[in-house]
Design a protein around this motif. Sequence first.
Motif, mmCIF file in Angstrom:
data_model
loop_
_atom_site.group_PDB
_atom_site.id
_atom_site.type_symbol
_atom_site.label_atom_id
_atom_site.label_comp_id
_atom_site.label_asym_id
_atom_site.label_seq_id
_atom_site.Cartn_x
_atom_site.Cartn_y
_atom_site.Cartn_z
ATOM 1 N N HIS A 106 -5.964 -1.814 0.336
ATOM 2 C CA HIS A 106 -7.256 -2.260 -0.644
ATOM 3 C C HIS A 106 -7.445 -1.026 -1.577
ATOM 4 C CE1 HIS A 106 -7.720 -5.287 2.414
ATOM 5 N NE2 HIS A 106 -7.883 -4.419 3.230
ATOM 6 N N ASP B 243 -1.737 -0.654 -4.224
ATOM 7 C CA ASP B 243 -2.340 -1.413 -3.250
ATOM 8 C C ASP B 243 -1.261 -1.941 -2.362
ATOM 9 O OD1 ASP B 243 -3.965 -2.954 -1.686
ATOM 10 O OD2 ASP B 243 -4.740 -4.033 -3.295
ATOM 11 N N SER C 157 -11.086 3.353 -2.160
ATOM 12 C CA SER C 157 -10.400 2.045 -1.793
ATOM 13 C C SER C 157 -11.562 1.016 -1.758
ATOM 14 C CB SER C 157 -9.716 2.092 -0.435
ATOM 15 O OG SER C 157 -8.597 2.885 -0.378
#
Length: 226
Positions: free
Chosen positions: A60, A67, A179
């Motif tokens: 994330h 990612d 994140s």
Amino acid sequence: MTSLAALTALCPPPAAVPPAPDWSQVEDTLGMDLPQDYKELITRYGPGQFCGFITLYQPHAPSEWADLTGPMPARLRAQIEEVRQAARHPWQLPHSPENLFAMGVTGNGDYLFWVTQPADTPDAWTIAVNEALRAPWFTYNGSLTDFLAGVLSGTTSVPMFPRDLLGSGPAFTPSTLRSSTPVAGARTAVSTRAIRDWANANGYDLPERGRIPIEIIEAWKQENPS
């Protein structure tokens, strides 16, 4: 001394790191289990760069380019063979692209992959490093944490890495970006329950666990453009 203890002694982690992701949720999203050393490594260090050069993909992450749960691992796996076949003299691949899962990148555009064999034993996965999806390839017969400890101690030499990588000594620089938290019901660019349900309803032979082949992901995107 464990590999993580050796790495943290060599290259201390930040005093404060963002909360660790929900690893069960991450693994459900990916459709596969992850190596325990990777989960401990991310939990201890958080996002950032080793020696201002090596960036590990994070679940994330705010940018799709780093990612672990985004489109990059599947996209790179699909491009490996395309790049090889486009060359005037295609080179030999050390591993099948289907067995490679990208989990890091360097400042020079080198990619770090897990060699995901055996598929059901992630703690036995080894490491492959590639120069911008082209030859040469470097393989390391050990875990990601072992690899990093070797590189940062100077005992493991990766031909495509800069010779002066350790010129200022081993260090970890935390990222200032945080994140993103996955939103319930939101669609992700890698495997999701929605993709599996769609694939099974449309005649694809897709097991309940494991990576979803790139061709199924692309077919799902074409049917679900929004």
